[in-house]
Scaffold this motif. Sequence first.
Motif, short mmCIF file in Angstrom:
data_model
loop_
_atom_site.label_atom_id
_atom_site.label_comp_id
_atom_site.label_asym_id
_atom_site.label_seq_id
_atom_site.Cartn_x
_atom_site.Cartn_y
_atom_site.Cartn_z
N LEU A 49 26.74 37.57 36.44
CA LEU A 49 27.14 37.78 37.84
C LEU A 49 28.34 36.91 38.19
O LEU A 49 29.29 37.36 38.84
CB LEU A 49 25.98 37.46 38.78
N PHE A 50 28.30 35.65 37.77
CA PHE A 50 29.39 34.72 38.12
C PHE A 50 30.70 35.11 37.45
O PHE A 50 31.78 34.86 37.99
CB PHE A 50 29.00 33.29 37.75
N VAL A 51 30.62 35.72 36.26
CA VAL A 51 31.84 36.21 35.62
C VAL A 51 32.51 37.26 36.49
O VAL A 51 33.72 37.21 36.75
CB VAL A 51 31.53 36.81 34.23
N PHE A 52 31.74 38.22 36.95
CA PHE A 52 32.29 39.33 37.73
C PHE A 52 32.74 38.92 39.13
O PHE A 52 33.53 39.62 39.76
CB PHE A 52 31.27 40.46 37.83
N THR A 53 32.21 37.80 39.64
CA THR A 53 32.55 37.40 41.01
C THR A 53 33.72 36.42 41.07
O THR A 53 34.03 35.92 42.15
CB THR A 53 31.34 36.78 41.72
N LEU A 54 34.36 36.16 39.96
CA LEU A 54 35.50 35.23 39.96
C LEU A 54 36.62 35.63 40.93
O LEU A 54 37.25 34.76 41.53
CB LEU A 54 36.08 35.09 38.54
N PRO A 55 36.93 36.95 41.13
CA PRO A 55 38.02 37.28 42.06
C PRO A 55 37.84 36.70 43.46
O PRO A 55 38.79 36.12 44.02
CB PRO A 55 38.00 38.81 42.08
N THR A 56 36.66 36.85 44.07
CA THR A 56 36.48 36.33 45.43
C THR A 56 35.87 34.94 45.44
O THR A 56 35.71 34.35 46.51
CB THR A 56 35.59 37.28 46.27
N ASN A 57 35.53 34.42 44.25
CA ASN A 57 34.96 33.09 44.18
C ASN A 57 35.99 32.09 43.66
O ASN A 57 36.23 31.06 44.27
CB ASN A 57 33.73 33.09 43.28
N GLY A 58 36.63 32.42 42.53
CA GLY A 58 37.58 31.49 41.93
C GLY A 58 39.00 31.62 42.44
O GLY A 58 39.75 30.66 42.46
N PHE A 59 39.41 32.83 42.84
CA PHE A 59 40.80 33.07 43.24
C PHE A 59 40.91 33.44 44.71
O PHE A 59 41.84 34.12 45.13
CB PHE A 59 41.40 34.19 42.37
N ASN A 60 39.95 32.97 45.50
CA ASN A 60 39.88 33.36 46.91
C ASN A 60 41.12 32.97 47.70
O ASN A 60 41.67 33.77 48.47
CB ASN A 60 38.63 32.75 47.55
N THR A 61 41.60 31.74 47.52
CA THR A 61 42.73 31.28 48.33
C THR A 61 44.01 32.02 47.96
O THR A 61 44.82 32.36 48.83
CB THR A 61 42.94 29.77 48.14
N VAL A 62 44.20 32.30 46.67
CA VAL A 62 45.39 33.05 46.23
C VAL A 62 45.38 34.45 46.83
O VAL A 62 46.41 34.93 47.33
CB VAL A 62 45.43 33.12 44.69
N ILE A 63 44.24 35.11 46.77
CA ILE A 63 44.13 36.47 47.31
C ILE A 63 44.39 36.47 48.81
O ILE A 63 45.14 37.31 49.33
CB ILE A 63 42.75 37.07 46.99
N ALA A 64 43.77 35.54 49.53
CA ALA A 64 43.95 35.48 50.98
C ALA A 64 45.41 35.21 51.34
O ALA A 64 45.97 35.83 52.25
CB ALA A 64 43.05 34.39 51.57
#
Length: 606
Positions: free
Chosen positions: A187-202
């Motif tokens: 689960l944590f692998v798949f959630t990296l976009p909104t968990n690990g790269f949240n500030t970059v995306i925002a």
Amino acid sequence: MSTMPENTFGEKDASSGVEPSIEHVTKISDNKDVIPEYHGFATDIEHVPKGYFTSKYFIGTYTAHIFTFLGGLAGFNLIAPILGQIDADIGPSDNIDWVALVFTLGLALGIGLMGRITDIFGRRWFMIIGNLLGVIGALVCSRAQSVNTLIAGETLIGFGSSAAYAFNFVISEIVPMKYRFWALGGLFVFTLPTNGFNTVIATAFIVHTKQGWRWCYYLTLILNVIATTLYFTFYHPPSFEMKHNNASKKRVLKEFDFVGAFGLLSGVTLLLIGLNWGGSLYAWSDAHVVGTMVAGGVILLALPVWTIFGKVKDPFIPKRLFNRGWTVSMLSSSVGATVYYSFSIIWPSMVATVFAQGDLIWAGWASCLVAMGIALGQVIGNALTLIVTKQKIQCIVAMTVGTIFLGAAATVGVDDKGKAMAFVFLSCLFIGWNEAVVATLVGVCIHDQRDIGVAAGLSGCIRSLLGSVSAAIYLAVLRSRLAHTIPAQVVPAVVAAGLPKSSVAAFIQALTLGSTAAFSKVPGINAAIIAAGSQAYRVANLDAYRTVFLSSLAFGAACIFLNILIPNVDELMSGDIAVTLHATKQEDDEALPGVGDNALHVRRQD
């Protein structure tokens, strides 16, 4: 024990004509102080139908929770770093901090209530409704024209996100014990976009799209719509009737511990509101803060008394949870998580003030390091658990190394941004490793797997509560130090550079705004004064943040001590499964690939 529990996947083995026993999946721990007794399994890996783990129901449920987790994380992680920009667009409002507060509050209450309630009434519709709340909340926020509307929508997202944070029981209970670590790590692998790269995306949404920050909520909306659809289609865990052998819902409701549920709800609400009022809206000594926190604390302290002495058949918070294994794992998870909750706020502020010097894109990438480190640590910790056993040793080593790197972050200078990034990332990585292990143990170290919802839900509630406590402590330390370091270092620097003393207050105000227009309004200003003052301001801020890093060592030390008490549960990592999924009513006779006369299955009662 000779009969199957209510939440089984099997009715009888057609090949033998005998109702199957679960004696073979009952576990009694050798250390009865850690886990007094261990049972409540539906079946084991040897007795599930052929093709069960590749069926559309199992894969669909796992995929549903990936999107649920992505949506739940997006509802807060994408918004928290850009609250200032949102306030500038639809504000300004003194209530902007409530956007983050109501999410945290809603999540703490939702996960605290959801675990126990779904243990009793079944999980399917609560997961669907949770995602629907996320859909509605994201829709409201995406069209908000005021901060108050945003707060209303974020409240719904917070409550709905309890479905996302239910992964620790929704996913854990449907996989064999020995694969729980891997299932959660995936689960944590798949959630990296909104968990690990949240500030970059925002930040990218703000810089590169016409709708700006609203795209954060559009993305949350899309993810929750997909999750809702998948859960509705594929998630069919044991229903209320299966859990209670067709017992009357009226009877079960009559026996429900409404006092315990209300106590948890009101106590957590009051305590969290008081913590977030203190030092911001009101002084810590103000009657609003003191009265609210004391009232919340008293209610929460009264809950154990009610649990022990209240004449309730099955208390909302069961006494049987509190064996050493569960209690220590829960506290370790909660204390370790204080780093994430606190530094997700502290570190982006430090990056922007000390290191970024106006580079928004770089600041966005650097600000991701806390969440990215925690997420990767969780992936690594879960993945390695099947190879590296002895959970106690893992947790002690991981938390010790993480705490050392956290202390090392206090040694960096204003020009050591690379070193600071490395120390913070590595600290969070090892703390995430610890979090992966202990969060999974919360669902393992219980005497009956039919309590996994309340075990994980209560742990999540306490985790959020301690996260808010630590955030309040860190912010109080930071504000106190800044009130000393800025006057002590910035004022002498700008006066020595030629700024009139009468302009010092205006200059410091301009520094906090950081805009050219603000500096131009300061009497007697020039480029040399701005350069000297800006450098002194960076140093003063770094000195204050250094104190915060050092204060965090107390939490790290407490977590290391707790980890010494963590049990090793290698003997429990078996093929036993707590809950199995079943088919829809229409497909009951052809539920899963490979199902035939020898399959174990239960007909839906709802």
